[in-house]
Scaffold this motif. Structure first.
Motif, PDB file in Angstrom:
ATOM      1  N   LYS A 210       0.664  -1.210  -0.048  1.00  0.00           N
ATOM      2  CA  LYS A 210      -0.117  -0.037   0.017  1.00  0.00           C
ATOM      3  C   LYS A 210       0.915   1.145   0.006  1.00  0.00           C
ATOM      4  O   LYS A 210       0.602   2.283  -0.946  1.00  0.00           O
ATOM      5  CB  LYS A 210      -0.930   0.004   1.379  1.00  0.00           C
ATOM      6  CG  LYS A 210      -1.843  -1.326   1.191  1.00  0.00           C
ATOM      7  CD  LYS A 210      -2.503  -1.476   2.586  1.00  0.00           C
ATOM      8  CE  LYS A 210      -1.658  -1.253   3.866  1.00  0.00           C
ATOM      9  NZ  LYS A 210      -0.994  -2.597   4.318  1.00  0.00           N
ATOM     10  N   THR A 211       1.871   1.400   0.939  1.00  0.00           N
ATOM     11  CA  THR A 211       2.591   2.582   1.084  1.00  0.00           C
ATOM     12  C   THR A 211       3.525   2.505  -0.276  1.00  0.00           C
ATOM     13  O   THR A 211       3.493   3.686  -0.691  1.00  0.00           O
ATOM     14  CB  THR A 211       3.670   2.516   2.362  1.00  0.00           C
ATOM     15  OG1 THR A 211       2.781   2.338   3.474  1.00  0.00           O
ATOM     16  CG2 THR A 211       4.578   3.616   2.328  1.00  0.00           C
ATOM     17  N   THR A 212       3.837   1.357  -0.693  1.00  0.00           N
ATOM     18  CA  THR A 212       4.641   1.541  -1.920  1.00  0.00           C
ATOM     19  C   THR A 212       3.828   2.161  -3.076  1.00  0.00           C
ATOM     20  O   THR A 212       4.611   2.904  -3.979  1.00  0.00           O
ATOM     21  CB  THR A 212       5.279   0.026  -2.523  1.00  0.00           C
ATOM     22  OG1 THR A 212       5.746  -0.483  -1.335  1.00  0.00           O
ATOM     23  CG2 THR A 212       5.884   0.117  -3.500  1.00  0.00           C
TER      24      THR A 212
ATOM     25  N   PHE B 100       1.887  10.809   5.822  1.00  0.00           N
ATOM     26  CA  PHE B 100       3.091   9.669   5.887  1.00  0.00           C
ATOM     27  C   PHE B 100       2.384   8.663   7.135  1.00  0.00           C
ATOM     28  O   PHE B 100       2.061   9.029   8.087  1.00  0.00           O
ATOM     29  CB  PHE B 100       4.397  10.126   6.284  1.00  0.00           C
ATOM     30  CG  PHE B 100       4.904  11.070   5.161  1.00  0.00           C
ATOM     31  CD1 PHE B 100       5.499  10.477   4.024  1.00  0.00           C
ATOM     32  CD2 PHE B 100       4.763  12.323   5.058  1.00  0.00           C
ATOM     33  CE1 PHE B 100       6.004  11.113   3.227  1.00  0.00           C
ATOM     34  CE2 PHE B 100       5.209  12.957   4.028  1.00  0.00           C
ATOM     35  CZ  PHE B 100       6.130  12.442   2.966  1.00  0.00           C
ATOM     36  N   GLN B 101       2.871   7.512   6.800  1.00  0.00           N
ATOM     37  CA  GLN B 101       2.621   6.555   7.939  1.00  0.00           C
ATOM     38  C   GLN B 101       3.279   6.707   9.341  1.00  0.00           C
ATOM     39  O   GLN B 101       2.419   6.667  10.233  1.00  0.00           O
ATOM     40  CB  GLN B 101       2.822   4.754   7.504  1.00  0.00           C
ATOM     41  CG  GLN B 101       2.511   3.805   8.139  1.00  0.00           C
ATOM     42  CD  GLN B 101       2.619   2.343   7.535  1.00  0.00           C
ATOM     43  OE1 GLN B 101       2.989   2.480   6.078  1.00  0.00           O
ATOM     44  NE2 GLN B 101       2.424   1.404   8.043  1.00  0.00           N
ATOM     45  N   ASN B 102       4.374   6.923   9.114  1.00  0.00           N
ATOM     46  CA  ASN B 102       5.035   7.466  10.323  1.00  0.00           C
ATOM     47  C   ASN B 102       5.308   8.709  10.371  1.00  0.00           C
ATOM     48  O   ASN B 102       6.213   9.462   9.781  1.00  0.00           O
ATOM     49  CB  ASN B 102       6.585   6.720  10.392  1.00  0.00           C
ATOM     50  CG  ASN B 102       6.526   5.270  10.035  1.00  0.00           C
ATOM     51  OD1 ASN B 102       6.071   4.725  10.765  1.00  0.00           O
ATOM     52  ND2 ASN B 102       7.385   4.873   8.950  1.00  0.00           N
TER      53      ASN B 102
ATOM     54  N   LEU C 218      -3.873   9.671   2.201  1.00  0.00           N
ATOM     55  CA  LEU C 218      -3.715   9.504   3.749  1.00  0.00           C
ATOM     56  C   LEU C 218      -3.159   8.120   3.642  1.00  0.00           C
ATOM     57  O   LEU C 218      -3.922   7.084   3.509  1.00  0.00           O
ATOM     58  CB  LEU C 218      -4.910   9.770   4.363  1.00  0.00           C
ATOM     59  CG  LEU C 218      -5.653  11.055   3.830  1.00  0.00           C
ATOM     60  CD1 LEU C 218      -7.073  11.315   4.815  1.00  0.00           C
ATOM     61  CD2 LEU C 218      -4.805  12.373   4.557  1.00  0.00           C
ATOM     62  N   ASP C 219      -1.866   8.145   4.440  1.00  0.00           N
ATOM     63  CA  ASP C 219      -1.284   6.801   4.630  1.00  0.00           C
ATOM     64  C   ASP C 219      -1.600   6.532   6.167  1.00  0.00           C
ATOM     65  O   ASP C 219      -0.860   6.953   7.060  1.00  0.00           O
ATOM     66  CB  ASP C 219       0.030   6.591   4.443  1.00  0.00           C
ATOM     67  CG  ASP C 219       0.568   5.301   4.293  1.00  0.00           C
ATOM     68  OD1 ASP C 219      -0.084   4.344   4.957  1.00  0.00           O
ATOM     69  OD2 ASP C 219       1.752   5.032   3.756  1.00  0.00           O
ATOM     70  N   GLU C 220      -2.608   5.768   6.568  1.00  0.00           N
ATOM     71  CA  GLU C 220      -2.908   5.049   7.904  1.00  0.00           C
ATOM     72  C   GLU C 220      -2.984   6.285   8.871  1.00  0.00           C
ATOM     73  O   GLU C 220      -2.473   6.232   9.703  1.00  0.00           O
ATOM     74  CB  GLU C 220      -1.737   4.182   8.235  1.00  0.00           C
ATOM     75  CG  GLU C 220      -1.811   2.990   7.465  1.00  0.00           C
ATOM     76  CD  GLU C 220      -1.050   1.864   8.052  1.00  0.00           C
ATOM     77  OE1 GLU C 220      -0.954   1.503   9.497  1.00  0.00           O
ATOM     78  OE2 GLU C 220      -0.598   0.961   7.218  1.00  0.00           O
ATOM     79  N   PRO C 221      -4.051   7.038   8.513  1.00  0.00           N
ATOM     80  CA  PRO C 221      -4.132   8.334   9.379  1.00  0.00           C
ATOM     81  C   PRO C 221      -4.583   8.163  10.672  1.00  0.00           C
ATOM     82  O   PRO C 221      -4.424   8.909  11.623  1.00  0.00           O
ATOM     83  CB  PRO C 221      -5.045   9.322   8.662  1.00  0.00           C
ATOM     84  CG  PRO C 221      -6.051   8.138   7.740  1.00  0.00           C
ATOM     85  CD  PRO C 221      -5.023   7.271   7.529  1.00  0.00           C
TER      86      PRO C 221
HETATM   87 MG   LIG Z   1       2.494   0.991   4.653  1.00  0.00          MG
END
Ligand SMILES: [Mg+2]
Ligand SMILES: Nc1ncnc2c1ncn2[C@@H]1O[C@H](COP(=O)(O)OP(=O)(O)OP(=O)(O)O)[C@@H](O)[C@H]1O
Lengths: 301, 257, 308
Positions: free
Chosen positions: B43-45, B85-87, B176-179
């Motif tokens: 997903k993030t990729t 970002f996820q982090n 939105l990456d894992e908000p």
């Molecule tokens: Mg990810």
């Protein structure tokens, strides 16, 4: 500001004024270096090279091409900016240790070139008889005149830099320092701004170099070596690199330090080394960071 | 109507590992689309490929019909795609307000020289940036912390701030990456409301999220990835009943029961 | 026909000159190789680039000078003492400069090791002054004839010793527990720490080890190239060039690259201009950094070669 104006009135001694002049010259460079290192987060261990470009361009153009100082000064700025731009493009793509080593290597190459191209630069023994700066028929000759000229420029450069810091571009620079990834995602053209601030700081160093050449009237590679680059970084770090005022503070202190340690003439290198080490270990934010912390503690009480 | 974002046969390899394999997806203007899938599904990729952070090995990405491949991340951001970002990647040593002000970057213009010389138009623009950023902080409910350091905010608020910063670029598409990762259920509900409100204002949203409740609540469409491959696509109800998806989430062992 | 003879002769001449230049390039190159090895050992276990690496070389030479000269010790006694002294300094360096830092940024690590190098250099100036020192060759100074060129017995010593060092390192990393632990650290620090390897101890050890290697390099090169307190920085910089050229984290690559830089530098000095000799290694460094920062032996092979 007031201190600056009042100082020469109190202190007539040309020797002390002379020290103040050097302090001003260094400040010009360290203000730029603080923009580059403290704000944009990009280290340079080669700023002596830009100082040298300013000094040698001014020196050579005024002695060998018989230009008057002002056009030579401008030519030096243009040349330095071009060099900084060209070297900045590949260099600023690097990060961390690689960036540090690349700027260090660049500085050393310039140093070697100054020594080697004897016809042009006079080689290791340098060259002299650089004319003094004259504004009309007013020659900048006394320490007082030099003092006024340098510090007027410092004030101008400082104002420019403060304007920059509190602007859209200044914010972009700090965002690069904090997270290049996020800065890019916010549409900040990170490489453009890194190069811009690199060139700006090189121009400041060039201005300082031109003044230096006309003030001491004799230049040789010895004044532009690795140690000088490191001294500049030390000034910025000791004062606190996250702030131009910190850089200024560091410059003032480290210019005065050797004066208090006259007896140890040759050993100032040891003192710089330990100062730098102790500051990095015990107050990585520099003296200015300490001042700030104390103030906020007092504010809370 | 033309989709706002279209990815065609997207693939990404890291050495021998195929992180994303031949995935195509479309995002329609105005919708909230979610990408879900187990850890390491890619997903993030995909987000990194769309935003130019880590370009795809193969495949094409189109934004409003224009090819994005080969553009730099900042160019893509300026075109109207923003992300979180996820982090959480905040500008830690800047204030909350300043973080959002950086978000205004692609919509403003003053350069180095106008800043150095403090030109009137730069001053005016600076004020506009500040006012706009303050408004957005008010919108997300962070006004009272405007002057605080971003790193000093509680984690939940950091996620909100990152959302506000991304939204400040006036994106047409927001990734939105894992908000909601790391948020408690109350915070997650507040965040879901915020996402819906931002969509109301005309931003299309592509969302990666593990919090299924949130995903099912707010998404119009869901794509499911597993091992870099798209295994399902459809409305939330359809996805909930999809056998492939259940298998991917619960593992092969589950099949027999 | 008549005109040909002098040309032939000059070609022979130049062939032997080139051979000679290559030989002296190999000599100095072996020093860059050892400095580069030192960089790699520390980099692998800590991700730190130690800007003081060159100072260890300088200190090795200087200690040897004092032990052999004023103290009049025989070479074979002085050698281990000098190495030990520098190793202790390397250990102290780690304890004083690196150890106290909590969560340092790259920038502060750079500045810290620079500060350390200034201190070592300043200390050396304090202890030995600003003179340039020489050291007797390990055995006779009478050159040996090799093909068309002559080679100093000291060069043979140098090549022999660096060969030994590389071999011992390889054995150390492959067969001893400590060596294996260091390799584990290099491969994956958190994992190494999970299986009970004391990472802090390994960091200390890697500083000691690379100080020792630096010292050996300084000791064996001083008879040929002399030594003074300022020599460390430039040796460090060129050694770093070799480390980068060989691919940072890749010791074998570093050795090859060290020889390469030495040879290119020596050829350039001999055939073009000796003024720019010092710039050659630096230009190579910049070129590599600009074009291919992963080094000559690109990323794919690194993992293989990294295993020593
Ligand atoms: Mg990810
Ligand atoms: N820079 C990289 N280099 C090598 N492999 C990578 C890299 N980034 C991601 N991967 C690998 O690609 C695969 C997909 O990773 P990705 O981060 O896209 O997963 P994800 O779906 O976002 O998972 P999560 O839910 O845990 O965030 C994983 O196997 C991951 O290890």
């Amino acid at each position: 500001m007031l201190v600056l104006v009042a100082l020469p009135m109190v202190m007539r001694n040309p020797y002390y004024l002379g020290i103040m002049v050097f302090m001003g010259i260094y400040s010009l460079i360290t203000i730029g270096l603080s923009l580059l290192m403290g704000y944009a987060g990009q280290i340079s261990l080669g700023h002596a090279a830009f100082f040298a470009t300013g000094a040698y361009t001014s020196g050579i153009l005024t002695t060998k091409a018989h230009l008057s100082p002002l056009p030579a000064f401008l030519a030096a700025i243009v040349l330095t900016a071009c060099i900084a731009f060209l070297i900045g493009i590949p260099t600023l793509r690097l990060k961390g240790h690689y960036l540090a080593m690349a700027t260090l290597g660049f500085g050393q190459i310039v140093y070697v070139a100054l020594n080697a191209s004897v016809d042009f630069t006079g080689g290791p023994s340098g060259f002299g008889e650089i004319p003094r700066i004259a504004l009309g028929n007013l020659v900048v000759e006394s320490q007082l005149a030099r003092y006024c000229l340098v510090w007027a420029l410092v004030v101008i450069v400082l104002l420019f830099s403060l304007n920059l810091i509190h602007s859209r571009v200044g914010r972009a620079l700090r965002s690069i320092h904090s997270s290049e990834l996020a800065a890019n995602a916010m549409g900040v053209n990170t490489s453009k701004y890194k190069i811009q601030v690199f060139v700006l700081s090189a121009i400041y160093a060039s201005i300082a170099g031109s003044l230096y050449a006309h003030f001491v009237t004799f230049i040789s590679p010895g004044s532009f070596d690795l140690e000088f680059s490191i001294l500049l970084v030390t000034m910025v770090v000791v004062g606190g690199m996250a702030n131009v005022w910190g850089a200024l503070l560091g410059t003032v202190l480290l210019t005065l330090l050797p004066e208090f340690l006259r007896g140890f003439k040759d050993y100032d290198i040891l003192i710089y080394g330990s100062t730098l080490l102790l500051i990095m270990i015990f107050m990585p934010e520099g003296l200015f960071g300490l001042v700030k912390k104390l103030r906020s503690v007092r504010g809370r009480m | 109507m033309e989709p706002i974002l279209e990815a065609i046969n997207l693939s990404k390899r890291f050495g021998g590992l195929v992180a994303v394999s031949d995935v195509s997806l479309k995002v329609e203007t105005g919708e909230i689309k979610a990408i879900i899938g187990p850890n390491g599904a890619g997903k993030t990729t995909i987000f990194n490929a769309i935003t130019g952070v880590d370009p795809p090995t193969a495949g094409e990405i189109r934004f409003k019909g224009q090819k994005l491949n080969g553009l730099k991340p900042y160019e893509i951001a300026s075109q109207g795609i923003s992300r979180t970002f996820q982090n959480v990647e905040l500008f830690d040593n800047m204030s909350v307000l300043e973080n959002v002000m950086v978000g205004r970057h692609p919509r403003t213009f003053s350069g180095l020289l106008s800043a150095v010389f403090h030109l009137p138009k730069a001053i005016a623009e600076e004020k506009a940036i500040r006012d706009d950023a303050m408004e957005r902080l008010a919108f997300v409910g962070l006004s009272s912390s405007a002057q605080e350091l971003a790193s000093k905010l509680p984690f939940g608020q950091q996620r909100v701030l990152e959302l506000a910063r991304a939204w400040a670029t006036d994106p047409e598409l927001l990734l939105l990456d894992e908000p909601a990762a790391g948020l408690n259920s109350h915070e997650a509900t507040v965040l879901a409301d915020l996402i819906l409100k931002i969509r109301e204002k005309g931003t299309t949203i592509l969302l990666v999220e593990h919090d299924m409740e949130l995903v099912m609540d707010i998404s119009d469409e869901i794509i499911v990835l597993n091992y870099g491959k798209k295994i399902a696509e459809g409305k939330p109800e359809e996805i909930q009943d999809n056998q492939e998806v259940i298998k991917a989430y619960l593992g092969e062992d589950f099949k027999g029961r | 026909m008549i005109g040909l003879a002098p040309i032939l002769e000059s070609q022979e001449m130049s062939a032997s000159i080139i051979l000679q230049l290559i030989l002296s390039g190999v000599t100095i190159g072996s020093i860059y190789a050892m400095v580069a090895l030192g960089f790699n050992i520390i980099y692998n276990s800590t991700s730190i680039i130690n800007f003081a690496q060159g100072e260890f070389v300088m200190l090795g030479g200087m200690f040897m000078v004092s032990l052999v000269g004023p103290l009049n010790l025989p070479m074979w006694v002085a050698f281990p003492i000098a190495v030990l002294a520098v190793t202790l300094i390397g250990t102290a360096f780690e304890r004083l400069c690196i150890h106290p830092l909590k969560m340092p940024s790259v920038l502060s690590l750079i500045i810290i090791t620079i500060a350390g190098s200034i201190l070592l250099k300043g200390g050396a100036m304090f202890a030995w002054g600003k003179e340039t020192f020489s050291l007797p060759h390990f055995s006779t100074e009478k050159p040996i004839l090799l093909l068309e060129a002559t080679i100093l017995p000291q060069t043979v010593w140098i090549l022999g010793i660096i060969g030994m060092v590389v071999l011992l390192l390889a054995l150390f990393f492959r067969f001893t527990i400590v060596g294996k632990a260091m390799r584990a650290c290099a491969a994956n620090r958190p994992a190494a720490s999970l299986v009970g390897i004391n990472v802090k101890r390994i960091v200390l050890l890697s500083f000691a080890l690379s100080a020792a290697i630096g010292a050996i390099a300084g000791i064996i090169i001083t008879p040929i190239s002399l030594m003074d307190y300022e020599r460390g920085a430039i040796l460090g910089l060129k050694g770093f060039g070799a480390a980068v050229l060989g691919g940072l984290g890749n010791p074998m690559g570093a050795v090859v690259a060290g020889f390469l830089i030495g040879i290119v530098e020596s050829l350039c000095a001999g055939l073009i201009s000796s003024h720019y000799k010092d710039a050659v290694g630096l230009v190579v460094l910049l070129m590599v950094l600009f074009i291919k920062p992963s080094g000559l032996f690109g990323s794919a092979q690194v993992s293989k070669l990294k295993k020593f």
